[in-house]
Design a protein around this motif. Structure first.
Motif, PDB file in Angstrom:
ATOM      1  N   ALA A 137       0.835  -1.207   0.000  1.00  8.88           N
ATOM      2  CA  ALA A 137       0.000   0.000   0.000  1.00  8.88           C
ATOM      3  C   ALA A 137       0.869   1.257   0.000  1.00  8.88           C
ATOM      4  O   ALA A 137       0.599   2.218  -0.737  1.00  8.88           O
ATOM      5  CB  ALA A 137      -0.931  -0.004   1.205  1.00  8.88           C
ATOM      6  N   ILE A 138       1.913   1.256   0.804  1.00  9.88           N
ATOM      7  CA  ILE A 138       2.821   2.408   0.845  1.00  9.88           C
ATOM      8  C   ILE A 138       3.507   2.587  -0.503  1.00  9.88           C
ATOM      9  O   ILE A 138       3.660   3.714  -0.998  1.00  9.88           O
ATOM     10  CB  ILE A 138       3.849   2.247   1.984  1.00  9.88           C
ATOM     11  CG1 ILE A 138       3.145   2.408   3.333  1.00  9.88           C
ATOM     12  CG2 ILE A 138       4.980   3.251   1.851  1.00  9.88           C
ATOM     13  CD1 ILE A 138       4.024   2.075   4.518  1.00  9.88           C
ATOM     14  N   ALA A 139       3.934   1.495  -1.118  1.00 10.56           N
ATOM     15  CA  ALA A 139       4.586   1.573  -2.429  1.00 10.56           C
ATOM     16  C   ALA A 139       3.625   2.118  -3.482  1.00 10.56           C
ATOM     17  O   ALA A 139       4.008   2.945  -4.320  1.00 10.56           O
ATOM     18  CB  ALA A 139       5.106   0.200  -2.838  1.00 10.56           C
ATOM     19  N   LEU A 140       2.375   1.677  -3.440  1.00 10.81           N
ATOM     20  CA  LEU A 140       1.378   2.148  -4.398  1.00 10.81           C
ATOM     21  C   LEU A 140       1.090   3.638  -4.223  1.00 10.81           C
ATOM     22  O   LEU A 140       1.072   4.395  -5.201  1.00 10.81           O
ATOM     23  CB  LEU A 140       0.087   1.341  -4.248  1.00 10.81           C
ATOM     24  CG  LEU A 140      -1.052   1.702  -5.189  1.00 10.81           C
ATOM     25  CD1 LEU A 140      -0.657   1.372  -6.622  1.00 10.81           C
ATOM     26  CD2 LEU A 140      -2.308   0.959  -4.794  1.00 10.81           C
ATOM     27  N   VAL A 141       0.913   4.067  -2.989  1.00 10.21           N
ATOM     28  CA  VAL A 141       0.646   5.486  -2.723  1.00 10.21           C
ATOM     29  C   VAL A 141       1.858   6.333  -3.115  1.00 10.21           C
ATOM     30  O   VAL A 141       1.708   7.407  -3.711  1.00 10.21           O
ATOM     31  CB  VAL A 141       0.276   5.690  -1.235  1.00 10.21           C
ATOM     32  CG1 VAL A 141       0.266   7.155  -0.862  1.00 10.21           C
ATOM     33  CG2 VAL A 141      -1.075   5.057  -0.941  1.00 10.21           C
ATOM     34  N   SER A 142       3.057   5.853  -2.815  1.00 12.85           N
ATOM     35  CA  SER A 142       4.274   6.606  -3.156  1.00 12.85           C
ATOM     36  C   SER A 142       4.443   6.741  -4.657  1.00 12.85           C
ATOM     37  O   SER A 142       4.770   7.830  -5.154  1.00 12.85           O
ATOM     38  CB  SER A 142       5.502   5.929  -2.564  1.00 12.85           C
ATOM     39  OG  SER A 142       5.431   5.918  -1.172  1.00 12.85           O
ATOM     40  N   SER A 143       4.219   5.651  -5.393  1.00 14.15           N
ATOM     41  CA  SER A 143       4.387   5.731  -6.847  1.00 14.15           C
ATOM     42  C   SER A 143       3.320   6.624  -7.475  1.00 14.15           C
ATOM     43  O   SER A 143       3.601   7.368  -8.417  1.00 14.15           O
ATOM     44  CB  SER A 143       4.358   4.337  -7.463  1.00 14.15           C
ATOM     45  OG  SER A 143       3.082   3.756  -7.313  1.00 14.15           O
ATOM     46  N   THR A 144       2.107   6.587  -6.942  1.00 10.31           N
ATOM     47  CA  THR A 144       1.048   7.466  -7.444  1.00 10.31           C
ATOM     48  C   THR A 144       1.380   8.932  -7.158  1.00 10.31           C
ATOM     49  O   THR A 144       1.207   9.793  -8.021  1.00 10.31           O
ATOM     50  CB  THR A 144      -0.303   7.092  -6.809  1.00 10.31           C
ATOM     51  OG1 THR A 144      -0.573   5.724  -7.072  1.00 10.31           O
ATOM     52  CG2 THR A 144      -1.413   7.948  -7.347  1.00 10.31           C
TER      53      THR A 144
END
Length: 79
Positions: free
Chosen positions: A17-24
């Motif tokens: 989830a953190i990786a997804l939010v960061s990439s977005t």
């Protein structure tokens, strides 16, 4: 043992989830920077072969008009 798998699943899900939010967020930031760069470039005066841009000519005409008015004031002439 079962709780260890639960903790690993929660930790993995949180990491994803953190990786997804960061990439977005990073993609949004890059798009915003590209938008601002395009906005700045579109407002920049364009020069075609060394001739003064329209914006520069308008500024020069405005400055000449101000100088003419100041000279008239200094000479005591009513405008």
């Amino acid at each position: 043992m079962e709780s260890a798998y639960l903790y690993m699943t929660v930790a993995t899900s949180a990491l994803l989830a953190i990786a997804l939010v960061s990439s977005t967020a990073l993609r949004g930031w890059r798009d915003w920077l590209a938008f601002k760069r395009h906005e700045i470039e579109s407002h920049a005066p364009m020069h075609d072969g060394g001739s003064p841009s329209t914006h520069s000519r308008i500024e020069i005409a405005d400055l000449k008009e101000r100088i003419r008015k100041l000279e008239a004031i200094a000479a005591g002439v009513e405008l």
